[in-house]
Design an enzyme around this catalytic site. Structure first.
Site, PDB file in Angstrom:
ATOM      1  N   ASN A 112     -10.975  -0.945  -1.070  1.00  0.00           N
ATOM      2  CA  ASN A 112     -12.284  -0.427  -1.016  1.00  0.00           C
ATOM      3  C   ASN A 112     -12.363   1.304  -0.884  1.00  0.00           C
ATOM      4  OD1 ASN A 112     -10.605  -0.299   1.306  1.00  0.00           O
ATOM      5  ND2 ASN A 112     -12.552   0.253   2.582  1.00  0.00           N
ATOM      6  N   HIS A 113     -10.991   2.031  -1.188  1.00  0.00           N
ATOM      7  CA  HIS A 113     -11.052   3.435  -1.226  1.00  0.00           C
ATOM      8  C   HIS A 113     -11.187   3.921  -2.602  1.00  0.00           C
ATOM      9  CE1 HIS A 113      -8.768   3.567   2.912  1.00  0.00           C
ATOM     10  NE2 HIS A 113     -10.016   3.360   2.780  1.00  0.00           N
ATOM     11  N   GLU A 171      -4.261   2.094  -3.569  1.00  0.00           N
ATOM     12  CA  GLU A 171      -5.840   2.642  -2.957  1.00  0.00           C
ATOM     13  C   GLU A 171      -5.631   3.797  -1.932  1.00  0.00           C
ATOM     14  OE1 GLU A 171      -8.168   0.063  -0.168  1.00  0.00           O
ATOM     15  OE2 GLU A 171      -6.392  -1.218  -0.193  1.00  0.00           O
ATOM     16  N   ASP A 205       0.858  -1.313   0.068  1.00  0.00           N
ATOM     17  CA  ASP A 205       0.063  -0.127  -0.038  1.00  0.00           C
ATOM     18  C   ASP A 205       0.886   1.220   0.012  1.00  0.00           C
ATOM     19  OD1 ASP A 205      -2.242   1.593   0.084  1.00  0.00           O
ATOM     20  OD2 ASP A 205      -3.006   0.865   2.007  1.00  0.00           O
TER      21      ASP A 205
END
Length: 70
Positions: free
Chosen positions: A68-69, A40, A11
């Site tokens: 999910n972002h 993300e 990430d």
């Protein structure tokens, strides 16, 4: 058969994450055949904007994953 070197970057979060990735890839991109990164949170923890997408592609990232972002 030749070796295939894949780099998967976890990430990337905000400017600090983008900066670290940029500097790392400036010095080592040639060592990898393909680079994948999770993006993300690349836009300050709120998904990915076109501006930062282009910035990361220009650094040498070949493919991006999200969560999910996005």
């Amino acid at each position: 058969m030749s070796d295939f070197k894949l780099l998967f970057i976890g990430d990337i979060v905000g400017r600090p994450g983008r900066t670290v990735v940029k500097h790392f890839l400036e010095n080592s991109r040639q060592d990898y055949d393909f680079v994948i990164a999770n993006v993300e949170n690349a836009s300050h923890g709120f998904g990915l904007t076109l501006k930062y997408h282009n910035e990361l592609i220009d650094c040498g990232i070949d493919a991006m994953t999200s969560g999910n972002h996005i």
